[in-house]
Design an enzyme around this catalytic site. Sequence first.
Site, mmCIF file in Angstrom:
data_model
loop_
_atom_site.group_PDB
_atom_site.id
_atom_site.type_symbol
_atom_site.label_atom_id
_atom_site.label_comp_id
_atom_site.label_asym_id
_atom_site.label_seq_id
_atom_site.Cartn_x
_atom_site.Cartn_y
_atom_site.Cartn_z
ATOM 1 N N ASP A 172 125.409 114.803 68.946
ATOM 2 C CA ASP A 172 126.853 114.569 68.952
ATOM 3 C C ASP A 172 127.251 113.885 67.647
ATOM 4 O O ASP A 172 128.183 114.298 66.956
ATOM 5 C CB ASP A 172 127.183 113.680 70.159
ATOM 6 C CG ASP A 172 128.651 113.332 70.249
ATOM 7 O OD1 ASP A 172 129.476 114.214 69.961
ATOM 8 O OD2 ASP A 172 128.961 112.185 70.604
ATOM 9 N N LYS B 293 114.052 109.214 68.163
ATOM 10 C CA LYS B 293 113.908 107.765 67.962
ATOM 11 C C LYS B 293 112.690 107.321 68.774
ATOM 12 O O LYS B 293 112.745 106.340 69.535
ATOM 13 C CB LYS B 293 115.192 107.050 68.421
ATOM 14 C CG LYS B 293 115.262 105.573 68.101
ATOM 15 C CD LYS B 293 115.551 105.264 66.646
ATOM 16 C CE LYS B 293 115.434 103.772 66.379
ATOM 17 N NZ LYS B 293 115.686 103.416 64.960
ATOM 18 N N ASP C 63 117.984 107.403 62.452
ATOM 19 C CA ASP C 63 118.729 106.583 61.486
ATOM 20 C C ASP C 63 118.402 106.999 60.052
ATOM 21 O O ASP C 63 119.291 107.103 59.200
ATOM 22 C CB ASP C 63 118.492 105.080 61.714
ATOM 23 C CG ASP C 63 117.068 104.737 62.068
ATOM 24 O OD1 ASP C 63 116.251 105.678 62.244
ATOM 25 O OD2 ASP C 63 116.741 103.542 62.168
ATOM 26 N N TYR D 286 123.623 111.195 77.452
ATOM 27 C CA TYR D 286 124.891 111.798 77.856
ATOM 28 C C TYR D 286 125.013 112.013 79.365
ATOM 29 O O TYR D 286 126.104 112.282 79.845
ATOM 30 C CB TYR D 286 125.080 113.131 77.140
ATOM 31 C CG TYR D 286 126.193 113.098 76.117
ATOM 32 C CD1 TYR D 286 126.051 112.391 74.944
ATOM 33 C CD2 TYR D 286 127.396 113.757 76.345
ATOM 34 C CE1 TYR D 286 127.063 112.353 74.005
ATOM 35 C CE2 TYR D 286 128.410 113.730 75.417
ATOM 36 C CZ TYR D 286 128.244 113.028 74.253
ATOM 37 O OH TYR D 286 129.256 112.999 73.330
HETATM 38 MG MG MG Z 1 131.457 114.704 69.642
#
Ligand code: MG
Length: 346
Positions: A240, A182, A216, A130
């Site tokens: 998010d 991950k 995942d 981000y």
């Molecule tokens: Mg969002």
Amino acid sequence: MADASPVTGIPATLIPGDGIGPEVTQSVVAVMEVLGSPFAWDVQLGGMAAIAVGGDPLPKATLDSIRRTGLALKGPLTTPVGGGFRSVNVRLREEFHLYANLRPARTLIPGGRYENIDLVIVRENLEGLYVAFEHYIPIGDDPHAVAMSSGVNTRDGSRRIAEFAFDYAARNGRKKVTIVHKANVLKALTGVFLETAQQVAEKYKDRVACDERIVDACAMQLVLNPWQFDVIVTTNLFGDILSDQAAGLVGGLGMAPGANIGLHAAIFEAVHGSAPDIAGKGIANPTSVLLAAAMMLEHVGLKDKRTALEHAIDQVLNVDQIRTGDLGGHATTLEYTTAIINRLKG
Ligand code: MG
Ligand code: NAI
């Protein structure tokens, strides 16, 4: 008029925001009056409403107010897609170092696709992909031939968010924290997050259990068996995505609150946006922002008021069966709000 009674209420900034923002935050203001006006609102502009007045979506007066109060309730702000100004939400997180994004997802209305969901996503709010350190490398006549993006996770940032998550779990009677990462592929970027969070887990192992999932697999497990999760702590981008997924498990955006928390400030908000398609019609569902206000009550130590508000919402939705259109009901924002106020008045 002379008034001998002291000024009551904890100073808090209120940003009504854009679209349905003024309608749903008005609902909070009305409900809080019945709860004894725990907050003294300082109303400030943000988003398109602020641009219309002074050209800046995040005016200095608004920043100064939050700096002073350290506490804000924010309606949704419209963000232009592709170009235009940077997300005001991201600017606020950076400005006030709001490193933790806390998003609970709890079933409020039985009979949906999933029953009895009660999980909390703790999203790192300042680092990861981000940070959007991005650039292009031109090749030949294509200026965008190669796109690059770097993520940043720090040891300190990972420790801070992991401590927030485990401390939250311990204080709220939660049994388990799942670290989501991950690290099998992004070995450095999310490896440092996993490793640091596991070190923090060691300190809490007598009180809070810990496991880990690759993101995942976690996304799939959230669909197949969401009840296995209690608190999830993860990096910014994964948080998010997974927090929207978790909102979907409990009936969507209209029911999902969020809190952005730092050491010196906290900003509470609904997860949904400004809903331009229904703005001004008086039919928006204020539940998300009411639940955000409930989190805000607990944040300032008024847990009993949080419980009272959440109980009233539950009674109105499930006993009175008064619901807004997005939930299949016919109530206006005002009718729904009035029903909650009546419940609170007992
Ligand atoms: Mg969002
Ligand atoms: P949105 O969440 O505003 O709307 C999506 C759909 O859900 C619409 O059909 C809307 O009517 C419905 N909806 C949302 N909240 C509702 C509520 N409380 N009651 C009833 N129905 C509701 O998402 P959209 O349309 O993608 O975004 C609109 C604007 O909001 C954009 O400018 C976007 O950038 C901004 N936005 C701002 C956020 C924030 O300030 N935290 C978060 C998400 C979007």
